[in-house]
Design a protein around this motif. Sequence first.
Motif, short mmCIF file in Angstrom:
data_model
loop_
_atom_site.label_atom_id
_atom_site.label_comp_id
_atom_site.label_asym_id
_atom_site.label_seq_id
_atom_site.Cartn_x
_atom_site.Cartn_y
_atom_site.Cartn_z
N LYS A 24 -12.44 1.87 -8.32
CA LYS A 24 -13.79 2.08 -7.77
C LYS A 24 -14.61 0.79 -7.69
CE LYS A 24 -15.98 3.37 -12.14
NZ LYS A 24 -16.67 4.39 -12.87
N ASN A 25 -14.23 -0.23 -8.47
CA ASN A 25 -14.99 -1.48 -8.44
C ASN A 25 -14.09 -2.67 -8.10
OD1 ASN A 25 -17.35 -2.92 -8.59
ND2 ASN A 25 -17.12 -3.39 -10.77
N PRO A 27 -12.82 -5.00 -5.20
CA PRO A 27 -13.08 -5.34 -3.78
C PRO A 27 -11.91 -6.02 -3.07
CG PRO A 27 -14.07 -6.99 -5.20
CD PRO A 27 -13.33 -6.03 -6.10
N LEU A 29 -8.73 -7.01 -0.87
CA LEU A 29 -8.29 -6.52 0.43
C LEU A 29 -6.77 -6.48 0.47
CD1 LEU A 29 -10.67 -8.58 2.78
CD2 LEU A 29 -10.94 -6.21 2.04
N LEU A 31 -3.38 -6.67 2.33
CA LEU A 31 -2.93 -7.36 3.55
C LEU A 31 -4.08 -8.12 4.21
CD1 LEU A 31 -0.72 -4.50 5.06
CD2 LEU A 31 0.06 -6.45 3.70
N GLY A 32 -5.11 -8.40 3.43
CA GLY A 32 -6.25 -9.15 3.94
C GLY A 32 -7.18 -8.33 4.83
N VAL A 33 -6.93 -7.03 4.93
CA VAL A 33 -7.70 -6.21 5.88
C VAL A 33 -8.40 -5.02 5.20
CG1 VAL A 33 -7.56 -4.78 7.95
CG2 VAL A 33 -6.11 -6.80 7.74
N LEU A 34 -7.63 -4.18 4.51
CA LEU A 34 -8.17 -2.92 3.99
C LEU A 34 -8.60 -3.07 2.53
CD1 LEU A 34 -5.58 -0.28 5.29
CD2 LEU A 34 -7.84 -0.78 6.23
N PRO A 35 -9.84 -2.75 2.21
CA PRO A 35 -10.23 -2.67 0.80
C PRO A 35 -9.26 -1.75 0.06
CG PRO A 35 -12.16 -2.47 2.19
CD PRO A 35 -10.97 -2.45 3.09
N LEU A 38 -9.63 1.97 0.06
CA LEU A 38 -9.43 2.54 1.40
C LEU A 38 -7.94 2.62 1.72
CD1 LEU A 38 -10.56 3.56 4.11
CD2 LEU A 38 -10.85 1.19 4.81
N HIS A 41 -6.40 5.53 0.03
CA HIS A 41 -6.68 6.83 0.66
C HIS A 41 -5.96 7.00 2.00
CE1 HIS A 41 -9.92 7.36 -2.35
NE2 HIS A 41 -9.43 8.56 -2.29
N VAL A 42 -5.64 5.90 2.66
CA VAL A 42 -4.83 6.01 3.87
C VAL A 42 -3.44 6.53 3.50
CG1 VAL A 42 -3.67 4.65 5.66
CG2 VAL A 42 -6.09 4.25 5.18
N TRP A 44 -2.65 8.14 0.78
CA TRP A 44 -2.85 9.51 0.26
C TRP A 44 -2.88 10.51 1.43
CZ3 TRP A 44 -6.38 13.51 0.58
CH2 TRP A 44 -6.43 14.42 -0.48
N PHE B 73 -14.59 7.04 3.72
CA PHE B 73 -13.30 7.61 4.17
C PHE B 73 -12.78 8.59 3.13
CE2 PHE B 73 -8.72 7.83 4.60
CZ PHE B 73 -8.55 7.98 5.96
N SER B 224 -12.69 -8.50 8.18
CA SER B 224 -12.79 -7.88 6.85
C SER B 224 -13.27 -8.88 5.81
CB SER B 224 -11.42 -7.31 6.43
OG SER B 224 -11.10 -6.19 7.21
N ALA B 232 -17.06 -2.77 -0.05
CA ALA B 232 -15.62 -2.53 -0.15
C ALA B 232 -15.29 -1.67 -1.36
CB ALA B 232 -14.87 -3.86 -0.24
N VAL B 233 -16.30 -1.36 -2.16
CA VAL B 233 -16.07 -0.60 -3.40
C VAL B 233 -16.97 0.64 -3.43
CG1 VAL B 233 -15.42 -2.64 -4.72
CG2 VAL B 233 -17.81 -1.96 -4.62
N LEU B 284 -6.89 10.67 10.35
CA LEU B 284 -6.68 9.25 9.99
C LEU B 284 -6.91 8.36 11.21
CD1 LEU B 284 -5.68 7.18 7.87
CD2 LEU B 284 -3.36 7.69 8.61
#
Lengths: 85, 504
Positions: A24-25, A27, A29, A31-35, A38, A41-42, A44, B73, B224, B232-233, B284
Motif C-alpha cells: 500500500k505504500n 511506489p 514501478l 517494468l518502469g511503467v505500472l505502480p 496496480l 491487481h492486473v 489478480w 483500479f 509514469s 502510485a500508492v 481490464l
Amino acid sequence: MSKRTLVTAFFVLLFFLHQDSWWKNDPRLVLGVLPVSLAYHVVWTLLVAFGWLLVARFCWPDRFDGEPPKPAPGNDGTGGDRPVR
Amino acid sequence: MIPVIIIGIYLLLVIGLGLVSARFFRGGTADYFVASRSLGPFVLFMTVFGTTMTAFAMVGSTAETYELGVGTFGKLASWSALVHPACFFLIGMPLWSLGKQHGYVTQIEYFRDRFQSSALGYVLFPVLAGLLIPYVVVGLLGVGSVVGGVTIGAFPEAFAATRGAVPPALTMAVISSVVLFYIFIGGARSAAWVNVFQTVVFVGMGLLAFWLIADTLGGIEAASVRANPAKAVREGNIGELEFFTYWMIPLSVGVFPHVFQNFLTARSAKSYKLLLVAQPISILLAWLPCILIGFWATGAVLPDSGAPVVPAGINANAVLGLMVGKLTSPVVSGLVAAGVLAAISLDSQFLAIGTMFTRDIVVHHFGADRFSDAATVWLARGFIVLMVVITYLTTFAETRQIFALGTWCFSGYAGLFPLLIAAIYWKRVTRAAAFVAVILTAVVWFGLFAASNFGVDRKFLLGGMLPVATVFATCAISVVVVSLLTKPPSDETLAKFFPRPTNS
C-alpha cells in the motif's frame, strides 16, 4: 475433493488476496511503467478471468442447459395478486 | 472544429444503426422489452458489458486516479472483474430461467410473484426507478465534460462563455435525443445492436488515446516516471477498510433493473459462458488505459512549453478531455470523445425505466387486457420521453464529482442485494421481510446520502468503511430477522420457485 469445491476455494483465496496491504505504500514501478500495486491487481484480474474459465469448463450447472419448464396455465408473469380492474 | 465533425459522424452512425436494427423489430412487447429472448453469446456479452461500463469507467476512473491515485483500479475495476461475473452466474442465470418459464420482463414482476404481493411492487418501483435517475445523470455529466474539454476553441464566437467549447447543456441535449431516437423505434433490439458498436468504439478509442498520449509524453516509461509518486500508492489516498468495502459496490450489477432486463434477452444459458470469462478481461482493457492516463496527468507537462497539462484546481472530470485535447491531434480528440459517448450507454437504463412504469404500474394496475400490445409499447415510449426530459433538467442542478455520485447510486442498488439473493436461494425468506428490507434499506441509504451532504462530502465513511457496508448490513439483517419472526411462504410458492430436481 470435487472440482466445484476447488474452484470455490480458488475464488475465496482470490477474494482475500485482493487486499494487498503489503504494497500500500510502495511506489516502485514494475517494468518502469505500472505502480506495483496496480501491476498486482492486473495479474489478480487475469486470475479471476481464469477462475471463471474454470467455472465455464468444469463446473457448469447442467440444470440451466435445457429448455426451462413451461409455465403453469394462466401464469402470465405479472406476479402476485391479480391486477386491479 | 474537427472533433465536432467526428462526433457528428459517430452520432449519425448510431442513428443509422438504430434505423437498420429497427427493421428487424418484430413488433409487440416481447421484442420491444427483451428482444424476444433471442440474443446469442456475443451480442449478450457486448450488450451487458456496454451497459455496465459508463462514464464511470472512462471519465470517472481518470478523474479519480488523478485525485486519489492508482488504487482506483483495485477498488473498483478488479473487484468488478470478480463480482460482476458472480452476479451473472448466481443471479442472472437463475432469473433468466425463471423469466423464461414464467414470462417475467421486470424485476418487480419476479418479486411480486416470489412474495405473492402486489403491493410490494408499488414499494419497489420508486426505489428502483429513483436510483436510476442519478445513474443516468452521471452518464450525461460525463458526456458534457469530455466533449467540452475536446472542443475548447472550436466555436469562439458562438460559445464565448465556455471558451469556444460546446456547452455541456447542448451536448447533453443532443445525446439524449439520439438515445431517445433509437430506443423509441427499436427498443431492446436497437439497444443491443448499438451497444455492440459502442463497446468496440469505446474500448478501441480508449486504447488509441492511451497509446498516443504516451507517445507525446515520451513513451509509457517516461510518462509514469514523471507522474506524482504519491498517486502510485494507496496510503494517504484511501484507507484500508474503505478499499476493502468497495467489493460491495459492484454487487449493484445484480440488482440494476436494466441489467436484469439484459439477463432476460439471452437465447440460452450457454450464452452466459462467454459473458463470465470476457467480462473481467474487458474490464481490464477498458479501465487500465484510463487509470494510467489519470496517473500520468498528475505530472504531465506540455512538450513545447513545459506547462502542466492539467492546471491546478481544475474539475477532475475534465482531466481525460484535457489530456486528450492537449496531447493528441484534433482527429484523435474527436475519436476519443466519440469513445466516451459510446461508453455512456444510457439506452438500457431509459428502456428499463419505461418498461417498469408500463408493466409494473400501468398494466399491472389497469389489467393487461385493457391495452393492446401496440398500446403498451407506446405507453413505454411516452414514459421514456418523460424520463429523458426529467433527467436532462436534473443535470442543471448537478455539479458533483462523477465518481462520488456514481458510487452513491451503486450503493443503493448494492444494498438490496441480500434481498435478491435470499429470494433466489432461501426458502424461508418471507413477504414481511421483503417489505421491511426494502423500506429500511431505502431509508438508511437516503439518510446516509443526506448526511454526506448529498454526495458533496466525498470522504464520508462510517467506521472507516463505505456507507454501502451499512446499507448492505441493514438489508441483510432485516431479511434474516424478519423472515425468522414471520410466517413462512406457502408450499405452493416454494414448489413454484424451488422445484424438486427430476431424475429424467
